[in-house]
Design a protein around this motif. Sequence first.
Motif, mmCIF file in Angstrom:
data_model
loop_
_atom_site.group_PDB
_atom_site.id
_atom_site.type_symbol
_atom_site.label_atom_id
_atom_site.label_comp_id
_atom_site.label_asym_id
_atom_site.label_seq_id
_atom_site.Cartn_x
_atom_site.Cartn_y
_atom_site.Cartn_z
ATOM 1 N N ILE A 63 15.609 11.449 -33.359
ATOM 2 C CA ILE A 63 16.994 11.147 -33.696
ATOM 3 C C ILE A 63 17.118 10.997 -35.208
ATOM 4 C CG2 ILE A 63 18.822 9.430 -33.449
ATOM 5 C CD1 ILE A 63 17.630 8.780 -30.709
ATOM 6 N N VAL A 64 18.123 11.643 -35.758
ATOM 7 C CA VAL A 64 18.378 11.549 -37.186
ATOM 8 C C VAL A 64 19.086 10.227 -37.444
ATOM 9 C CG1 VAL A 64 19.556 12.639 -39.125
ATOM 10 C CG2 VAL A 64 18.562 14.039 -37.328
ATOM 11 N N THR A 65 18.793 9.628 -38.568
ATOM 12 C CA THR A 65 19.395 8.337 -38.873
ATOM 13 C C THR A 65 20.903 8.430 -38.932
ATOM 14 O OG1 THR A 65 19.171 8.800 -41.225
ATOM 15 C CG2 THR A 65 17.402 7.546 -40.178
ATOM 16 N N ASP A 66 21.543 7.313 -38.708
ATOM 17 C CA ASP A 66 23.001 7.241 -38.650
ATOM 18 C C ASP A 66 23.567 7.146 -40.063
ATOM 19 O OD1 ASP A 66 25.364 7.262 -37.320
ATOM 20 O OD2 ASP A 66 25.367 5.123 -36.865
ATOM 21 N N THR A 67 23.727 8.282 -40.687
ATOM 22 C CA THR A 67 24.234 8.314 -42.058
ATOM 23 C C THR A 67 25.763 8.347 -42.028
ATOM 24 O OG1 THR A 67 24.232 10.722 -42.111
ATOM 25 C CG2 THR A 67 22.211 9.605 -42.832
ATOM 26 N N PRO A 68 26.411 7.994 -43.124
ATOM 27 C CA PRO A 68 27.878 8.053 -43.155
ATOM 28 C C PRO A 68 28.415 9.453 -42.837
ATOM 29 C CG PRO A 68 27.056 6.841 -45.047
ATOM 30 C CD PRO A 68 25.862 7.392 -44.346
ATOM 31 N N GLU A 69 27.727 10.472 -43.294
ATOM 32 C CA GLU A 69 28.169 11.847 -43.017
ATOM 33 C C GLU A 69 28.074 12.157 -41.531
ATOM 34 O OE1 GLU A 69 29.530 15.765 -43.662
ATOM 35 O OE2 GLU A 69 29.740 13.885 -44.738
ATOM 36 N N ASN A 70 26.984 11.728 -40.882
ATOM 37 C CA ASN A 70 26.830 11.952 -39.442
ATOM 38 C C ASN A 70 27.893 11.194 -38.656
ATOM 39 O OD1 ASN A 70 24.705 13.691 -39.720
ATOM 40 N ND2 ASN A 70 23.142 12.140 -39.384
ATOM 41 N N ARG A 71 28.207 9.965 -39.078
ATOM 42 C CA ARG A 71 29.265 9.195 -38.409
ATOM 43 C C ARG A 71 30.613 9.894 -38.556
ATOM 44 N NH1 ARG A 71 28.673 3.866 -41.117
ATOM 45 N NH2 ARG A 71 26.657 4.518 -41.821
ATOM 46 N N ARG A 72 30.892 10.432 -39.745
ATOM 47 C CA ARG A 72 32.152 11.128 -39.977
ATOM 48 C C ARG A 72 32.245 12.376 -39.092
ATOM 49 N NH1 ARG A 72 34.165 15.353 -42.189
ATOM 50 N NH2 ARG A 72 32.207 16.119 -43.005
ATOM 51 N N LEU A 73 31.143 13.133 -39.003
ATOM 52 C CA LEU A 73 31.129 14.330 -38.167
ATOM 53 C C LEU A 73 31.313 13.983 -36.685
ATOM 54 C CD1 LEU A 73 28.264 16.340 -39.882
ATOM 55 C CD2 LEU A 73 30.704 16.874 -39.899
ATOM 56 N N LYS A 74 30.684 12.899 -36.245
ATOM 57 C CA LYS A 74 30.825 12.474 -34.856
ATOM 58 C C LYS A 74 32.269 12.098 -34.557
ATOM 59 C CE LYS A 74 29.159 9.089 -31.547
ATOM 60 N NZ LYS A 74 28.377 7.873 -31.352
ATOM 61 N N GLN A 75 32.902 11.365 -35.471
ATOM 62 C CA GLN A 75 34.292 10.966 -35.291
ATOM 63 C C GLN A 75 35.195 12.196 -35.257
ATOM 64 O OE1 GLN A 75 35.817 8.588 -38.462
ATOM 65 N NE2 GLN A 75 37.443 7.722 -37.207
ATOM 66 N N GLN A 76 34.937 13.154 -36.120
ATOM 67 C CA GLN A 76 35.728 14.387 -36.148
ATOM 68 C C GLN A 76 35.580 15.157 -34.848
ATOM 69 O OE1 GLN A 76 37.721 15.026 -38.659
ATOM 70 N NE2 GLN A 76 38.508 16.895 -37.756
ATOM 71 N N ARG A 77 34.352 15.233 -34.326
ATOM 72 C CA ARG A 77 34.105 15.910 -33.048
ATOM 73 C C ARG A 77 34.874 15.248 -31.926
ATOM 74 N NH1 ARG A 77 28.809 16.227 -34.321
ATOM 75 N NH2 ARG A 77 28.355 14.379 -33.090
ATOM 76 N N GLU A 78 34.879 13.908 -31.915
ATOM 77 C CA GLU A 78 35.587 13.184 -30.863
ATOM 78 C C GLU A 78 37.089 13.420 -30.942
ATOM 79 O OE1 GLU A 78 34.337 9.164 -31.338
ATOM 80 O OE2 GLU A 78 32.397 9.520 -30.404
ATOM 81 N N LEU A 79 37.616 13.505 -32.163
ATOM 82 C CA LEU A 79 39.045 13.749 -32.310
ATOM 83 C C LEU A 79 39.429 15.126 -31.788
ATOM 84 C CD1 LEU A 79 39.749 12.247 -35.852
ATOM 85 C CD2 LEU A 79 40.533 11.378 -33.649
ATOM 86 N N GLN A 80 38.559 16.099 -31.990
ATOM 87 C CA GLN A 80 38.858 17.461 -31.564
ATOM 88 C C GLN A 80 38.428 17.741 -30.127
ATOM 89 O OE1 GLN A 80 36.831 19.742 -34.527
ATOM 90 N NE2 GLN A 80 38.473 19.506 -36.018
#
Length: 129
Positions: A64-81
């Motif tokens: 598992i890749v660490t929970d970086t701010p960029e990864n959190r932003r991408l996850k949130q964007q995926r959930e929105l779409q």
Amino acid sequence: MNPLCARCGKIVYPTEKVNCLDKNWHKGCFHCEVCKMTLNMKNYKGYEKKPYCSAHYPKQSFTIVTDTPENRRLKQQRELQSQVKYKKDFEESKGRGFSTVCDTPELQRLRKSQEQISNVCRSVTYADQ
């Protein structure tokens, strides 16, 4: 002195010796750890110094890749779409009924014409009686 087989522990003579994965094996003992299919030097795959056939070779899993701010932003964007979120919202709002729409000039005109038609129908039925 002849070496011992890595699988059965018995002496391996040169005529039946398979030297692979830094161990010595009998030809019959050099088989897949899972399905016991006899292997040779051309079709084996080694993993942790054990022989496997290509079908049972252990799959490598990624860490598992660490929970970086960029990864959190991408996850949130995926959930929105995600269509899953839209479907969930739709399912939740299913039983709530319809919301009232503001009166637009077109709706007011339609309502007036329906009332007039309704009044004409009533007056015709009263006249027939």
